[in-house]
Design a protein around this motif. Structure first.
Motif, PDB file in Angstrom:
ATOM      1  N   GLY A 161      27.051  -2.219  60.727  1.00 52.81           N
ATOM      2  CA  GLY A 161      28.587  -2.318  61.139  1.00 52.81           C
ATOM      3  C   GLY A 161      28.689  -3.117  61.176  1.00 52.81           C
ATOM      4  N   PHE A 162      29.716  -4.161  61.775  1.00 47.30           N
ATOM      5  CA  PHE A 162      30.881  -5.056  61.315  1.00 47.30           C
ATOM      6  C   PHE A 162      29.165  -6.786  61.988  1.00 47.30           C
ATOM      7  CE2 PHE A 162      32.389  -9.116  63.207  1.00 47.30           C
ATOM      8  CZ  PHE A 162      33.422  -9.040  62.686  1.00 47.30           C
ATOM      9  N   PRO A 163      29.067  -7.337  61.113  1.00 53.05           N
ATOM     10  CA  PRO A 163      30.382  -8.106  59.961  1.00 53.05           C
ATOM     11  C   PRO A 163      29.836  -7.725  58.380  1.00 53.05           C
ATOM     12  CG  PRO A 163      29.254  -9.861  60.904  1.00 53.05           C
ATOM     13  CD  PRO A 163      28.571  -8.741  61.002  1.00 53.05           C
ATOM     14  N   PHE A 164      28.936  -6.175  58.331  1.00 53.31           N
ATOM     15  CA  PHE A 164      28.269  -5.810  57.485  1.00 53.31           C
ATOM     16  C   PHE A 164      29.187  -5.164  56.259  1.00 53.31           C
ATOM     17  CE2 PHE A 164      24.938  -7.890  60.112  1.00 53.31           C
ATOM     18  CZ  PHE A 164      24.626  -8.345  59.203  1.00 53.31           C
ATOM     19  N   ASP A 165      30.943  -5.544  55.324  1.00 48.75           N
ATOM     20  CA  ASP A 165      31.580  -4.852  54.949  1.00 48.75           C
ATOM     21  C   ASP A 165      30.757  -4.489  53.898  1.00 48.75           C
ATOM     22  OD1 ASP A 165      33.246  -3.398  53.775  1.00 48.75           O
ATOM     23  OD2 ASP A 165      34.616  -4.726  54.017  1.00 48.75           O
ATOM     24  N   TYR A 166      30.207  -3.732  52.966  1.00 51.87           N
ATOM     25  CA  TYR A 166      28.957  -3.213  51.921  1.00 51.87           C
ATOM     26  C   TYR A 166      30.579  -3.071  51.123  1.00 51.87           C
ATOM     27  CZ  TYR A 166      25.015  -2.779  54.266  1.00 51.87           C
ATOM     28  OH  TYR A 166      24.143  -3.620  55.412  1.00 51.87           O
ATOM     29  N   MET A 167      31.970  -3.024  51.271  1.00 51.22           N
ATOM     30  CA  MET A 167      32.690  -3.029  49.934  1.00 51.22           C
ATOM     31  C   MET A 167      33.366  -4.969  49.760  1.00 51.22           C
ATOM     32  SD  MET A 167      34.932  -0.539  48.434  1.00 51.22           S
ATOM     33  CE  MET A 167      35.038   0.979  49.921  1.00 51.22           C
ATOM     34  N   GLN A 168      31.997  -5.633  50.545  1.00 48.88           N
ATOM     35  CA  GLN A 168      33.185  -6.873  50.360  1.00 48.88           C
ATOM     36  C   GLN A 168      31.847  -7.316  49.235  1.00 48.88           C
ATOM     37  OE1 GLN A 168      35.254  -8.328  50.921  1.00 48.88           O
ATOM     38  NE2 GLN A 168      34.871 -10.688  51.299  1.00 48.88           N
ATOM     39  N   ASN A 169      32.721  -7.725  47.941  1.00 48.97           N
ATOM     40  CA  ASN A 169      31.489  -9.019  46.769  1.00 48.97           C
ATOM     41  C   ASN A 169      31.283 -10.190  47.486  1.00 48.97           C
ATOM     42  OD1 ASN A 169      30.699  -6.419  45.693  1.00 48.97           O
ATOM     43  ND2 ASN A 169      31.646  -7.103  43.397  1.00 48.97           N
ATOM     44  N   THR A 170      32.280 -10.865  46.846  1.00 49.05           N
ATOM     45  CA  THR A 170      32.275 -12.674  47.170  1.00 49.05           C
ATOM     46  C   THR A 170      33.976 -12.771  47.577  1.00 49.05           C
ATOM     47  OG1 THR A 170      31.599 -14.328  46.341  1.00 49.05           O
ATOM     48  CG2 THR A 170      32.642 -12.298  45.071  1.00 49.05           C
ATOM     49  N   ALA A 171      34.298 -13.862  48.505  1.00 50.85           N
ATOM     50  CA  ALA A 171      35.375 -14.291  48.365  1.00 50.85           C
ATOM     51  C   ALA A 171      35.299 -15.457  46.770  1.00 50.85           C
ATOM     52  CB  ALA A 171      35.033 -15.383  49.686  1.00 50.85           C
ATOM     53  N   VAL A 172      36.625 -15.750  46.545  1.00 51.32           N
ATOM     54  CA  VAL A 172      36.887 -16.425  45.116  1.00 51.32           C
ATOM     55  C   VAL A 172      37.720 -17.605  45.820  1.00 51.32           C
ATOM     56  CG1 VAL A 172      37.805 -16.063  42.777  1.00 51.32           C
ATOM     57  CG2 VAL A 172      36.263 -14.983  43.767  1.00 51.32           C
ATOM     58  N   TRP A 173      37.912 -18.814  45.423  1.00 51.82           N
ATOM     59  CA  TRP A 173      38.782 -19.789  45.914  1.00 51.82           C
ATOM     60  C   TRP A 173      39.733 -20.213  44.467  1.00 51.82           C
ATOM     61  CZ3 TRP A 173      37.315 -18.664  50.635  1.00 51.82           C
ATOM     62  CH2 TRP A 173      36.054 -19.667  51.067  1.00 51.82           C
ATOM     63  N   PRO A 174      40.561 -20.810  45.093  1.00 48.95           N
ATOM     64  CA  PRO A 174      42.170 -20.807  44.100  1.00 48.95           C
ATOM     65  C   PRO A 174      41.344 -21.717  43.069  1.00 48.95           C
ATOM     66  CG  PRO A 174      42.694 -20.728  46.785  1.00 48.95           C
ATOM     67  CD  PRO A 174      41.180 -20.458  46.325  1.00 48.95           C
ATOM     68  N   GLY A 175      41.722 -21.711  41.995  1.00 49.68           N
ATOM     69  CA  GLY A 175      41.567 -22.178  40.849  1.00 49.68           C
ATOM     70  C   GLY A 175      40.624 -21.723  39.864  1.00 49.68           C
ATOM     71  N   THR A 176      39.597 -20.639  40.541  1.00 48.39           N
ATOM     72  CA  THR A 176      38.923 -20.172  39.920  1.00 48.39           C
ATOM     73  C   THR A 176      39.374 -19.023  38.634  1.00 48.39           C
ATOM     74  OG1 THR A 176      37.583 -19.851  41.610  1.00 48.39           O
ATOM     75  CG2 THR A 176      36.346 -18.138  40.210  1.00 48.39           C
ATOM     76  N   PRO A 177      38.822 -19.808  37.504  1.00 48.71           N
ATOM     77  CA  PRO A 177      39.088 -18.849  35.961  1.00 48.71           C
ATOM     78  C   PRO A 177      38.534 -17.795  35.614  1.00 48.71           C
ATOM     79  CG  PRO A 177      38.351 -21.005  35.449  1.00 48.71           C
ATOM     80  CD  PRO A 177      37.815 -20.810  36.554  1.00 48.71           C
ATOM     81  N   LEU A 178      39.669 -16.936  35.658  1.00 49.51           N
ATOM     82  CA  LEU A 178      39.018 -15.309  36.329  1.00 49.51           C
ATOM     83  C   LEU A 178      39.117 -14.354  34.811  1.00 49.51           C
ATOM     84  CD1 LEU A 178      41.118 -14.386  39.255  1.00 49.51           C
ATOM     85  CD2 LEU A 178      38.661 -14.542  38.914  1.00 49.51           C
ATOM     86  N   TYR A 179      38.805 -12.884  34.133  1.00 51.67           N
ATOM     87  CA  TYR A 179      39.557 -12.322  33.004  1.00 51.67           C
ATOM     88  C   TYR A 179      39.830 -10.895  33.603  1.00 51.67           C
ATOM     89  CZ  TYR A 179      38.241  -9.189  29.089  1.00 51.67           C
ATOM     90  OH  TYR A 179      39.175  -8.285  28.000  1.00 51.67           O
ATOM     91  N   LEU A 180      40.518 -10.844  33.781  1.00 53.36           N
ATOM     92  CA  LEU A 180      41.327  -9.344  34.720  1.00 53.36           C
ATOM     93  C   LEU A 180      40.973  -8.406  33.697  1.00 53.36           C
ATOM     94  CD1 LEU A 180      44.187 -11.180  35.548  1.00 53.36           C
ATOM     95  CD2 LEU A 180      42.039 -11.241  36.978  1.00 53.36           C
ATOM     96  N   SER A 181      39.908  -7.574  33.518  1.00 53.82           N
ATOM     97  CA  SER A 181      40.242  -6.112  32.630  1.00 53.82           C
ATOM     98  C   SER A 181      40.435  -5.122  32.697  1.00 53.82           C
ATOM     99  CB  SER A 181      38.413  -5.840  32.245  1.00 53.82           C
ATOM    100  OG  SER A 181      38.036  -5.748  33.582  1.00 53.82           O
ATOM    101  N   HIS A 182      40.838  -4.474  34.232  1.00 57.21           N
ATOM    102  CA  HIS A 182      41.665  -3.581  34.694  1.00 57.21           C
ATOM    103  C   HIS A 182      42.487  -3.192  35.884  1.00 57.21           C
ATOM    104  CE1 HIS A 182      41.260   1.133  33.908  1.00 57.21           C
ATOM    105  NE2 HIS A 182      40.803   1.572  35.146  1.00 57.21           N
ATOM    106  N   LEU A 183      43.354  -2.817  35.370  1.00 53.04           N
ATOM    107  CA  LEU A 183      44.416  -2.563  36.969  1.00 53.04           C
ATOM    108  C   LEU A 183      44.248  -1.335  37.363  1.00 53.04           C
ATOM    109  CD1 LEU A 183      47.986  -3.598  35.745  1.00 53.04           C
ATOM    110  CD2 LEU A 183      47.085  -3.967  37.488  1.00 53.04           C
ATOM    111  N   SER A 184      44.483  -0.855  39.060  1.00 57.19           N
ATOM    112  CA  SER A 184      44.286   0.296  39.344  1.00 57.19           C
ATOM    113  C   SER A 184      44.948   1.089  38.983  1.00 57.19           C
ATOM    114  CB  SER A 184      44.804  -0.026  40.704  1.00 57.19           C
ATOM    115  OG  SER A 184      45.321  -0.838  41.970  1.00 57.19           O
ATOM    116  N   ALA A 185      45.599   1.877  39.806  1.00 57.04           N
ATOM    117  CA  ALA A 185      46.916   3.170  39.686  1.00 57.04           C
ATOM    118  C   ALA A 185      47.904   2.912  40.304  1.00 57.04           C
ATOM    119  CB  ALA A 185      46.122   4.569  39.990  1.00 57.04           C
ATOM    120  N   ASP A 186      47.996   1.845  41.237  1.00 58.85           N
ATOM    121  CA  ASP A 186      48.975   1.686  42.022  1.00 58.85           C
ATOM    122  C   ASP A 186      48.965   0.509  41.841  1.00 58.85           C
ATOM    123  OD1 ASP A 186      47.370   0.546  43.071  1.00 58.85           O
ATOM    124  OD2 ASP A 186      47.371   1.428  45.513  1.00 58.85           O
ATOM    125  N   GLY A 187      48.739  -0.576  40.943  1.00 58.77           N
ATOM    126  CA  GLY A 187      49.227  -1.342  41.156  1.00 58.77           C
ATOM    127  C   GLY A 187      48.648  -3.014  41.642  1.00 58.77           C
TER     128      GLY A 187
END
Length: 457
Positions: A161-187
């Motif tokens: 239960g709370f707070p163990f949301d298994y949909m959550q991977n990690t927090a990411v802070w601003p300024g973090t470089p990313l590779y963006l590979s795929h958009l969801s259907a709704d954008g």
């Protein structure tokens, strides 16, 4: 036939009323007082500096320089990618959540339609449909699937239960470089990869970067944030976000008032742009910060007492996120999860030892402020000894308890200093499993640092 209540003897009735009153007053887990360690041990990291003082280096300059080189290569690595990771590593949640009960924020079990909706949004059959470099422009979360809705296991079980949301991977802070590979259907979401994790991020929390932006961003020295939750405002006075320990920002100029740094922002076109902000000298310093015990204590102190946050939920940290962020200013790029951090250095196994022998070995071999202690599911920083006991800093949710055959948790729920046996005074602590010391598997000396293979199982 049961007897009517008015037929009970007065003494028996009084006993029932007293028992009911006691039951009503039994504190809920969140109303219980802190465990003894948190109450009696100094929650001040400077109290644990070695007797010789905190100025001694805990990592040699040569080792630290090599660590920093690897950190920067990994940090900017997403901008060097020409292809996405394997699709199977990114869509695993579709099968994972199909094979087990999942509960929502209303504590009701989610039906198949919920997961099917997420499958349609994720478009696994069209992967990859994007493939562009980007950057985080706001504090954000990487999610297993393109949704901010939680996925809890059975909330009726201890440690679920709370707070163990298994949909959550990690927090990411601003300024973090990313590779963006795929958009969801709704954008609304984009699959992103950074140095230490991958997952779905809300599109409005990222911006696309082009070669000119990347060149300008990478051409400048980086400052490491050394104090948590410092508000950053741009040159117009507009609040942009909080600076967080673990964040790296390009230095524009050093001034008498402090530092002028560059902040990434998202333009209306979705492209990244840079604005300036000021940050005080004590809140950020040049990367890498000298790796002394005093400096580690100073950076960690700004996170001491902060609430526990599974997977970075609500911008808080869990055990491994605490250490990942703590060591970033020193140029050490730890992995994101506790199991991999338990391999990130010279490993001394503790398996097979009696609990007292484990602690004796730790006291003899561990380097204060530069050693980690790992048990399955949890990672801790060794601070040194006090009164003949090993002291640790860790971000911990709770301790395993058992009463009348029912397992529970005694909550700590924060970043705290404890011994290796917090809660040992509790009669309800589950023994021996509830003792952190009993579950320890390895001592990890961070120097020399050998990062684990990210593709290893």
């Amino acid at each position: 036939m049961s007897r009517p209540m008015n037929a009970l003897r007065p003494a028996a009735l009084l006993l029932l009323l007293l028992l009911a009153a006691c039951a009503a007053k039994a504190p809920a887990p969140w109303d219980q007082p802190p465990v003894r360690d948190v109450l009696t041990l100094p929650q001040d990291l400077f109290a644990y500096l070695p007797p010789t003082g905190g100025g001694t280096l805990v990592l040699s300059p040569a080792v630290q320089a090599e660590m920093c080189r690897r950190l920067l290569a990994g940090h900017f690595g997403p901008w060097e990618r020409t292809a996405p990771p394997a699709a199977g590593d990114l869509f695993w949640g579709l099968e994972h959540f199909a094979q087990r009960p999942v509960y929502g924020e209303n504590l009701q079990r989610r039906g198949p339609a919920w997961l099917e909706h997420l499958r349609r949004l994720a478009l696994p059959g069209e992967f990859p449909n994007l493939g562009r470099p980007g950057i985080a422009v706001a504090p954000t979360s990487m999610r297993v699937l393109p949704t901010l809705e939680p996925a809890f296991a059975d909330p009726g079980k201890a440690g679920e239960g709370f707070p163990f949301d298994y949909m959550q991977n990690t927090a990411v802070w601003p300024g973090t470089p990313l590779y963006l590979s795929h958009l969801s259907a709704d954008g609304a979401f984009v699959l992103a990869l950074c140095r230490y994790a991958s997952g779905w991020i809300p599109v409005n929390d990222v911006a696309f970067t082009d070669p000119a932006f990347q060149k300008e961003y990478r051409a400048r020295p980086l400052l490491a944030v050394t104090r948590d939750r410092v508000p950053l405002r741009d040159g117009s006075g507009l609040f942009r976000f909080e600076a967080r320990v673990g964040m790296l920002l390009p230095l524009q100029a050093a001034t008498a008032e402090g530092y002028e740094v560059l902040l990434p922002v998202r333009e209306a076109s979705g492209r990244a742009a840079l604005v300036t902000a000021r940050i005080a000298p004590g809140d950020a310093e040049a990367l890498p910060l000298p790796a002394t015990a005093a400096n580690v204590a100073r950076v960690a102190s700004s996170m001491l007492g902060e609430p526990y946050g599974w997977g970075g939920l609500f911008g808080h940290r869990d055990c491994s996120a605490l250490l990942l962020d703590l060591y970033t200013p020193f140029g050490l790029g730890l992995p994101r999860n506790s199991r991999q951090q338990g391999k990130a250095g010279t490993v001394l196994p503790l398996d097979g030892l009696a609990d007292q022998d484990k602690e004796a070995l730790i006291l003899a071999k561990a380097a204060p402020f530069a050693s980690l202690l790992w048990k399955p599911g949890h990672i801790m920083l060794y601070l040194g000894s006090r009164g003949g006991r090993a002291m640790i800093l860790h971000d911990v949710w709770g301790l395993r308890t058992e009463e009348s055959g029912r397992e529970g948790r005694r909550l700590i729920g924060r970043v705290a200093v404890t011994t290796l046996t917090p809660g040992a005074e509790l009669p309800e602590l589950k023994r021996p499993e509830g003792l952190l010391l009993h579950g320890l598997r390895s001592l990890v000396l961070l120097a020399p640092f050998e990062p684990p293979d990210p593709d290893a199982p």
